[in-house]
Design a protein around this motif. Structure first.
Motif, PDB file in Angstrom:
ATOM      1  N   VAL A 106      33.886  62.547 -42.019  1.00  0.00           N
ATOM      2  CA  VAL A 106      33.906  61.023 -41.099  1.00  0.00           C
ATOM      3  C   VAL A 106      33.390  61.418 -39.783  1.00  0.00           C
ATOM      4  N   PRO A 107      32.299  60.491 -39.273  1.00  0.00           N
ATOM      5  CA  PRO A 107      31.778  60.903 -37.848  1.00  0.00           C
ATOM      6  C   PRO A 107      32.839  60.911 -36.713  1.00  0.00           C
ATOM      7  N   GLY A 108      32.909  61.749 -35.936  1.00  0.00           N
ATOM      8  CA  GLY A 108      33.571  61.740 -34.814  1.00  0.00           C
ATOM      9  C   GLY A 108      35.021  62.563 -35.118  1.00  0.00           C
ATOM     10  N   GLU A 109      35.336  62.903 -36.252  1.00  0.00           N
ATOM     11  CA  GLU A 109      36.461  63.564 -36.649  1.00  0.00           C
ATOM     12  C   GLU A 109      36.221  65.123 -36.655  1.00  0.00           C
ATOM     13  N   ARG A 110      37.265  65.834 -35.982  1.00  0.00           N
ATOM     14  CA  ARG A 110      36.852  67.367 -35.927  1.00  0.00           C
ATOM     15  C   ARG A 110      37.388  68.032 -37.145  1.00  0.00           C
ATOM     16  N   TYR A 111      36.732  68.784 -37.785  1.00  0.00           N
ATOM     17  CA  TYR A 111      37.142  69.714 -38.989  1.00  0.00           C
ATOM     18  C   TYR A 111      36.988  71.048 -38.803  1.00  0.00           C
ATOM     19  N   TYR A 112      37.818  71.857 -39.501  1.00  0.00           N
ATOM     20  CA  TYR A 112      37.805  73.243 -39.493  1.00  0.00           C
ATOM     21  C   TYR A 112      37.444  73.876 -40.701  1.00  0.00           C
ATOM     22  N   TYR A 113      36.549  74.820 -40.812  1.00  0.00           N
ATOM     23  CA  TYR A 113      36.059  75.108 -42.384  1.00  0.00           C
ATOM     24  C   TYR A 113      36.121  76.636 -42.474  1.00  0.00           C
ATOM     25  N   ARG A 114      36.768  77.132 -43.788  1.00  0.00           N
ATOM     26  CA  ARG A 114      36.756  78.672 -44.182  1.00  0.00           C
ATOM     27  C   ARG A 114      35.947  78.686 -45.307  1.00  0.00           C
ATOM     28  N   GLY A 139      33.525  71.911 -36.733  1.00  0.00           N
ATOM     29  CA  GLY A 139      32.447  71.351 -36.989  1.00  0.00           C
ATOM     30  C   GLY A 139      32.552  69.790 -37.063  1.00  0.00           C
ATOM     31  N   TYR A 140      31.777  68.972 -36.707  1.00  0.00           N
ATOM     32  CA  TYR A 140      31.815  67.553 -36.651  1.00  0.00           C
ATOM     33  C   TYR A 140      30.612  66.790 -36.838  1.00  0.00           C
ATOM     34  N   LEU A 141      30.330  65.476 -37.187  1.00  0.00           N
ATOM     35  CA  LEU A 141      29.338  64.615 -37.068  1.00  0.00           C
ATOM     36  C   LEU A 141      29.535  63.805 -35.751  1.00  0.00           C
ATOM     37  N   VAL A 142      28.368  63.842 -34.961  1.00  0.00           N
ATOM     38  CA  VAL A 142      28.420  63.023 -33.630  1.00  0.00           C
ATOM     39  C   VAL A 142      28.396  61.648 -34.255  1.00  0.00           C
ATOM     40  N   LEU A 143      28.770  60.786 -33.163  1.00  0.00           N
ATOM     41  CA  LEU A 143      28.511  59.498 -33.271  1.00  0.00           C
ATOM     42  C   LEU A 143      27.334  58.971 -32.716  1.00  0.00           C
ATOM     43  N   LEU A 144      26.703  57.852 -33.341  1.00  0.00           N
ATOM     44  CA  LEU A 144      25.501  57.366 -33.197  1.00  0.00           C
ATOM     45  C   LEU A 144      25.379  56.966 -31.701  1.00  0.00           C
ATOM     46  N   ALA A 145      24.291  56.667 -31.144  1.00  0.00           N
ATOM     47  CA  ALA A 145      24.133  55.881 -29.905  1.00  0.00           C
ATOM     48  C   ALA A 145      24.056  54.436 -30.054  1.00  0.00           C
ATOM     49  N   THR A 146      24.616  53.745 -29.147  1.00  0.00           N
ATOM     50  CA  THR A 146      24.539  52.275 -29.355  1.00  0.00           C
ATOM     51  C   THR A 146      23.023  51.824 -29.561  1.00  0.00           C
TER      52      THR A 146
END
Length: 602
Positions: A106-114, A139-146
């Motif tokens: 989900v964009p904007g949420e921080r995740y941790y990967y192994r 890692g995470y998905l950045v939010l879009l620009a307005t």
């Protein structure tokens, strides 16, 4: 169906290993994974490495990619994810390459990967072994620009920045810069609405704004495009009129206009006309209290006015211009003539000549008795480039200047100063000797009135200046060459006379001149009768006897008694003695020598 191995009791492990080895032997080589799986299940290291270099992306808006380094003998990799660094981690996928795209992030949420490496047998069902998990990476998905942003422009006390909502955004931050491509600084954060009022601004200054969305996890989105905004300046009231307007009249290439400053003025308009009454046209502006007009034609009269102006520095263009000042005249001077001369060789006039000046319509001639002061105009409205000063006093030196005037009767620069004079008559009775003197040429002349001296010229070259009315030129050629001489009188008022002319030369040093020796005749009849006469002795040294050179002057019957002799002599000092002689009684007999006389021949 895939089989998963459980942990067996160490008591029955030997039996299982033996059984499995026998089974593998019967199968003709079997599957070494079976033994590896049993060792792993018994708590022994299976020998599969841990993936290194795990990196989860944090700069994309669509795909969250995880990459890592390959592990030897690994046949697949499991990817695990958690919402926190410490876990728990859940398996989200498997891949047989060293990268994986998390399409469920989900964009904007921080995740941790192994990531863990795995091996799998070819049995049916297969047996697989999975190694230890790697260290986690965020890692995470950045939010879009307005997609929309605007900033207000115009009146007011603040710039209103508005933008469209961004999915998954929790707050917004506003950035500002003084230029569109410049460096942007954050001016507000934690904004939960879709607008911001920026009141910390300078009226008339343009600002550029960008907006960045932030998620609840603090993940920043992409910066928006910029939007320009400003609030307008409030123009001043009525602007004052510039005073002390002055235009120059002493430059040869431009006119400079100056004036006094006006309160609140941000620029000044300069206007020009060809007449005092106008019409006046705008020729330029400046933000200081002076302006240089480089377009006037030399010698033309111009008039200038100045008006104060105010112009907004940014925002909505606003411009005010006040009333024009009173005019002042100015012009570009004509240049000075490039060449000027005054005659010094005429007894009738002083002729002043000069080179033409561009744009000149007439000329004026100035004269003075001093080189640098006291010049007065003696001629005007001249349309030619020469003037004859016939009223100059003969023998007086004058200084001259010329000024060019335009068709508008505007005077140019004064020329350089030159001197000239009208000559007096040449000194009278000038004579140069013609080969009569060995050592020099003698020059003589009559005195001239009001003189301080005389210049002597030989063959057009000045050789000396004297105060007497004679001069002996010992520098003349000793071989007898003829020279041409001039004598010029120098007057007390600085002028000169016309030259007196004559030619002359020295007597050649190898020649002689006739020298006449005379005496009183002897009273004796024997001397002054037939057979008698006189001996004339001459020498360059003293004469003590009759052995030296002599000339004989005999008595001739019927003539008067001889009393002179002519002897050709060269230069030097000569001595003479005379003795009479008688012819009676045979050979001549001389009388006693006369007293000695001498002469110097130059």
């Amino acid at each position: 169906m895939r089989r998963k191995l459980s942990v067996f009791s160490s008591i029955i492990l030997p039996v299982l290993i033996i059984s499995l080895l026998l089974s593998c032997g019967k199968a003709g080589g079997g599957n070494s994974l079976a033994l590896l799986a049993l060792l792993a299940g018994a708590g022994h290291s299976p020998g599969i490495g841990v993936p290194a270099g795990v990196v989860a992306s944090n700069n994309d808006t669509v795909t969250l990619s995880i990459t890592w380094s390959a592990v030897d003998d690994a046949q697949f990799y499991n990817v695990y994810r958690s919402d926190s660094f410490s876990g728990p981690y859940s398996l989200i996928g498997e891949t047989d390459v060293t990268s994986y795209d998390d399409t469920t992030a989900v964009p904007g949420e921080r995740y941790y990967y192994r990531v863990a490496a795995g091996m799998r047998s070819a049995d049916t069902p297969p047996v697989e072994v999975v190694g230890e998990q790697s260290d986690p990476d965020e890692g995470y998905l950045v939010l879009l620009a307005t997609t929309t942003i605007s900033a207000s422009r115009g009146s007011g006390s603040a710039v209103t920045v508005e933008w469209g909502a961004v999915d998954y955004a929790s707050t917004y931050r506003v950035l500002r810069s003084l230029s569109e491509a410049g460096s942007y600084a954050e001016i507000s954060s934690g904004i939960t609405v879709l607008q911001h009022e920026d009141s910390v601004i300078t009226p008339g200054t343009s600002y550029y704004y960008k907006v960045v969305a932030y998620s609840a996890d603090g993940v920043a989105g992409i910066e928006s495009v910029s939007a320009e905004g400003y609030i307008d300046e409030t123009p001043p009231g009525l602007l004052g009129i510039p005073g002390d307007v002055a235009a120059t009249e002493n430059n040869t290439s431009s006119v400079t206009i100056t004036w006094s400053a006006v309160t609140d003025a941000r620029f000044y308009n300069v206007y020009r006309a060809n007449s005092f009454a106008g019409p006046y046209e705008l020729i330029g502006e400046n933000n200081v209290t002076s302006y240089t007009d480089e377009t006037p034609a030399p010698g033309e009269q111009y008039y200038y006015r100045v008006a104060a102006g105010w112009r907004s520095t940014g925002g909505t263009p606003i411009e005010l211009v006040g009333d024009q000042s009173d005019p002042d005249g100015g012009y570009v001077q004509l240049a000075a003539t490039a060449a000027i001369s005054a005659s010094i060789d005429s007894g009738m006039e002083v002729t002043v000549e000069w080179a033409a000046v561009e744009y000149a319509a007439t000329y004026r001639v100035l004269r003075s008795l001093a080189e640098s002061t006291g010049f007065t105009e003696i001629a005007s409205d001249l349309t030619v480039t020469e003037y004859a000063d016939t009223v100059a006093l003969a023998g007086t030196r004058y200084y001259y200047r010329v000024v060019a005037y335009s068709a508008d009767d505007l005077g140019g620069r004064e020329s350089n100063t030159v001197q000239g004079y009208r000559c007096t008559d040449a000194p009278g009775n000038f004579v140069a000797t013609d080969g009569t003197i060995f050592s020099y040429v003698r020059l003589t002349w009559d005195a001239a009135a009001d003189t301080s001296g005389y210049e002597i010229f030989r063959d057009s070259s000045l050789i000396t200046t004297v105060t007497a009315t004679t001069y002996n030129d010992s520098g003349a050629d000793s071989s007898g060459t003829v020279h041409f001489y001039q004598v010029v009188a120098l007057h007390n008022n600085g002028g000169k006379s016309l030259p007196a002319l004559d030619s002359g030369n020295r007597l050649n040093s190898s020649g002689t001149i006739p020298c006449t020796v005379s005496w009183t005749p002897n009273r004796e009849k024997a001397v002054n009768s037939t057979g008698g006469g006189y001996y004339v002795y001459y020498s360059t040294g003293h004469i003590t006897d009759t052995s030296g050179a002599r000339v004989t002057v005999p008595y001739v019957s019927g003539d008067s008694t001889p009393a002179t002799a002519i002897i050709p002599l060269g230069p030097g000092t000569w001595y003479f003695r005379v003795a009479g002689y008688s012819g009676l009684g045979g050979s001549p007999r001389a009388s006693a020598l006369s007293s000695e006389q001498s002469v110097v021949i130059y």
